[in-house]
Design an enzyme around this catalytic site. Structure first.
Site, PDB file in Angstrom:
ATOM      1  N   HIS A   1     -14.801  -4.728   8.714  1.00 38.24           N
ATOM      2  CA  HIS A   1     -14.041  -4.332   7.519  1.00 38.24           C
ATOM      3  C   HIS A   1     -14.162  -5.328   6.380  1.00 38.24           C
ATOM      4  CE1 HIS A   1     -12.381  -1.155   9.966  1.00 38.24           C
ATOM      5  NE2 HIS A   1     -11.856  -2.025  10.789  1.00 38.24           N
TER       6      HIS A   1
ATOM      7  N   GLU B   1      -3.655   5.954   8.237  1.00 42.42           N
ATOM      8  CA  GLU B   1      -4.418   6.937   7.472  1.00 42.42           C
ATOM      9  C   GLU B   1      -5.478   7.613   8.334  1.00 42.42           C
ATOM     10  OE1 GLU B   1      -4.277   5.071   2.970  1.00 42.42           O
ATOM     11  OE2 GLU B   1      -6.054   4.749   4.197  1.00 42.42           O
TER      12      GLU B   1
ATOM     13  N   ARG C   1      -6.694  -8.800  -8.860  1.00 44.36           N
ATOM     14  CA  ARG C   1      -7.337 -10.107  -9.050  1.00 44.36           C
ATOM     15  C   ARG C   1      -8.814  -9.876  -9.318  1.00 44.36           C
ATOM     16  NH1 ARG C   1     -10.209 -10.126  -4.374  1.00 44.36           N
ATOM     17  NH2 ARG C   1      -9.230  -9.238  -2.509  1.00 44.36           N
TER      18      ARG C   1
ATOM     19  N   LYS D   1       0.810  -1.213   0.000  1.00 41.03           N
ATOM     20  CA  LYS D   1       0.000   0.000   0.000  1.00 41.03           C
ATOM     21  C   LYS D   1       0.847   1.268   0.000  1.00 41.03           C
ATOM     22  CE  LYS D   1      -4.214  -1.902   2.055  1.00 41.03           C
ATOM     23  NZ  LYS D   1      -3.859  -3.313   2.014  1.00 41.03           N
TER      24      LYS D   1
END
Length: 649
Positions: free
Chosen positions: A232, A198, A294, A116
């Site tokens: 999540h 974040e 994917r 990330k």
């Protein structure tokens, strides 16, 4: 086109790939672990090969074994599915170097987007907006960095996905514990414990764009909304995203294309964005979240609105290097919503459930994707998703009604599921009027997750079922000579909150009176259907050992009680810490003799590809610890004991 491919996966996605290959005349090779010897994907494939072991680390994650089988079977390509090795750049590289086609993007693209921090740095360079936060490699002083960013914030594993290695931190004093959990989970599942931090967007929508590339050109297959998540993880996905203007759709798709083109993308991919809806939907308030290199679990809704087979697209792009259609040839038609059905205990905080699928009744007029058959076991080693239901209609209101009806018509016996939870979720006004964000479930959790209270009519039907009277072949032994009186029987059973005592009177034939509390209900079977108090009713009964389920519009789970058993309803077991599910102890935070406060983390239990922190339900001193790190435990197994500390301790 390929003549034979190997599928390096299991379950629903393996079955999905096999179905398309059968239609295209492509032979398939499956791999399976010891647990999956008789699984659906193992039986569907043309050839199936065992990789011994139960743990996926030595079966579905065994790169060497998979490539060896691919070569032995003369497979021309490997389809990685999703999960497992699908986003493993090293595996993709080994496949490429072995002369076998990897049905997916290049290993370089996977490596760049799989981390990330690297992905976000690249996005900043190419002009795709990113969420404010910390994306650097250095992992020291993270608490100080977090304080500077400000709370609430999200910790994310740089190599993570599917909610694993991710923790939401609301307050500074929670940071270190949740950082440790995120790093531990990330290391176990992705082999990398580095994280990024974040700023948490307060009213976010999760909107993603399906892309396809040929290595040079990229097109966007429009967007999906995946905002409805628990822990999540997505559970409801739809396409197109509700409330999106054509201007915003173009901005999202353009950003997704720019993202994929930055890594010369080939094959199917998804670019995920977080959208700030605090002041409404705007083409200027979305941020790059990550790119999944994917096929996604939720690809079925995109297939529905575009009338395409994305697995076929994957195969054709991998074989020929050409995209089947141009951007201007793609048109959205109608609306689709997918629901993921999981084996999980909603009332226990969505903890995964395990057990044998004893019965499945599928709905009609919807798409079903599953890798599960009756008799299969839901194992603690794998994701607990049982099936996906995808409904399609001309517009959003119609498809919501179609999916709600399908959920009511779906019956699964043997494990606890989220079926009722999903139905309640679809019935929320915020969902139907498009005024939702990712906080919808959390803000309505009591309404959504509370145990459905059985009516006295349901309890009466349950009593008939327990006595075996729902099986019409069993009624004769209760309707014979009984000293001129109708036979009466007391029935005792319970759910997870309450015990019930009813009295059943057999009136003869298939007629019964059932006394429940102060109510008396007459139940009868006539004209090939059940009635209660003269009204037609749905009635299905399913029993497994001492547990049973009643379906009368909704599913109700009960346990049979022995009439001689003393109730333990008022017993105090707070001092016992018990495993809420089978799994493996991955961390122990306390020692014998330690003082703990209610809510303190005690151990971490790893189960079904997730880590679950178990906390103290009372303050006291740790009396004894009955497990060790790495030990496997069964459901309801005693882990440790706490006793109340005295005033002088």
């Amino acid at each position: 086109m390929f003549s034979k491919i190997l599928i390096a996966n299991r379950g629903e996605i393996a079955c999905r790939v096999i179905s398309t290959c059968k239609r295209l005349g492509i032979k398939t090779v499956a791999i399976y672990s010891d647990i999956d010897r008789a699984s659906r994907h193992t039986l569907m494939a043309d050839e199936s090969y065992l990789i011994p072991g139960e743990d996926p680390n030595i079966s579905y994650l065994s790169s060497h074994e998979i490539i060896t089988i691919a070569k032995q079977t003369n497979s021309e390509a490997i389809h990685p599915g999703y999960g497992f090795l699908s986003e493993n750049a090293e595996f993709a590289k080994i496949v490429e170097e072995s002369g076998i086609v990897f049905i997916g993007p290049s290993s370089d693209a996977i490596a760049t987007m799989g981390l990330k921090d690297r992905a976000k740095s690249l996005m900043e360079k190419v002009g795709v907006p990113v969420v404010p936060g910390y994306h650097a490699k250095e992992q020291n002083n993270l608490e100080e960095i977090a304080t500077n960013i400000g709370f609430p914030l999200i910790i994310k594993a740089i190599a993570g996905g599917g909610g694993r290695g991710m923790r939401l931190v609301d307050k500074p004093d929670e940071f270190q514990n949740l950082l440790s959990e995120a790093k531990s989970e990330a290391l176990k599942f992705f082999g990398n414990d580095r994280v990024i931090i974040e700023k948490y967007i307060q009213k976010p929508r999760h909107i993603e764009v399906q892309v396809f590339g040929d290595g040079n050109r990229v097109i966007a297959l429009f967007e999906r909304d995946c905002s409805l998540q628990r822990r999540h993880q997505k559970i409801i996905e739809e396409a197109p995203a509700p409330g999106i203007s054509s201007v915003m759709r173009k901005a999202l798709c353009d950003a997704a294309i720019k993202t994929a083109e930055a890594v010369s993308y080939k094959g199917a991919g998804t670019v995920e964005f977080i959208v700030d809806t605090s002041s409404g939907l705007s083409e200027n308030k979305f941020y790059f979240l990550e790119m999944n290199t994917r096929l996604q679990v939720e690809h079925s809704v995109t297939e529905a609105i575009l009338k395409l087979d994305l697995v076929e697209w994957q195969l054709r792009v991998a074989f020929s290097g050409e995209l089947p259609l141009r951007q201007d040839e793609l048109k959205i038609q109608g609306h689709a919503i997918e629901a993921r059905i999981y084996a999980e205990d909603v009332q226990s905080g969505f903890l995964p459930d395990s057990g044998t699928i004893e019965k499945i009744v599928y709905p009609e007029n919807v798409r079903i994707d599953t890798g599960i058959s009756e008799g299969d076991k839901i194992s603690t080693y794998y994701d607990p998703m049982i099936l996906k239901i995808t409904a399609f209609a001309d517009n959003r209101p119609l498809v919501i009604e179609a999916l709600k009806r399908a959920l009511l018509e779906t019956h699964i016996m043997g494990v606890k599921t989220n079926l009722d939870f999903l139905n309640r979720l679809l019935n929320l006004s915020e969902f139907s009027n498009e005024s939702f964000d990712t906080g919808l479930i959390g803000s309505n959790i009591k309404k959504l997750a509370s145990l459905r209270t059985p009516t006295t009519e349901v309890l009466a039907l349950a009593s008939i079922g327990i006595l075996g009277l729902s099986n019409l072949n069993n009624t004769s032994f209760l309707t014979g000579f009984t000293l001129w009186k109708n036979l009466r029987k007391f029935v005792k059973f319970s759910n997870s909150q309450k015990e019930f005592l009813t009295e059943v009177e057999c009136l003869g034939g298939t007629r019964f009176l059932v006394k429940v509390e102060k109510n008396i209900h007459e139940i009868n079977y006539e004209n090939n259907g059940w009635t209660i108090d003269g009204k037609n009713t749905e009635f299905l009964y399913w029993q497994s050992k001492s547990d049973f389920s009643i379906i009368s519009k909704f599913k109700y789970d009960f346990q049979i009680k022995d009439l001689l058993t003393v109730s333990s309803e008022n017993s105090d077991n707070n001092h016992l810490v018990i495993a809420p599910m089978p799994g493996q102890i991955s961390e122990i935070y306390v020692n014998e003799g330690d003082l703990v406060l209610k809510g303190d983390r005690l151990v971490v239990l790893e189960s079904m590809k997730m880590e679950h922190a178990i906390s103290a339900n009372m303050s006291g001193k740790i009396e004894s610890i009955l497990v060790s790190k790495g030990q496997k435990v069964d459901n309801r197994e005693l882990i440790l004991r706490i006793y109340l500390k005295s005033d002088d301790e």
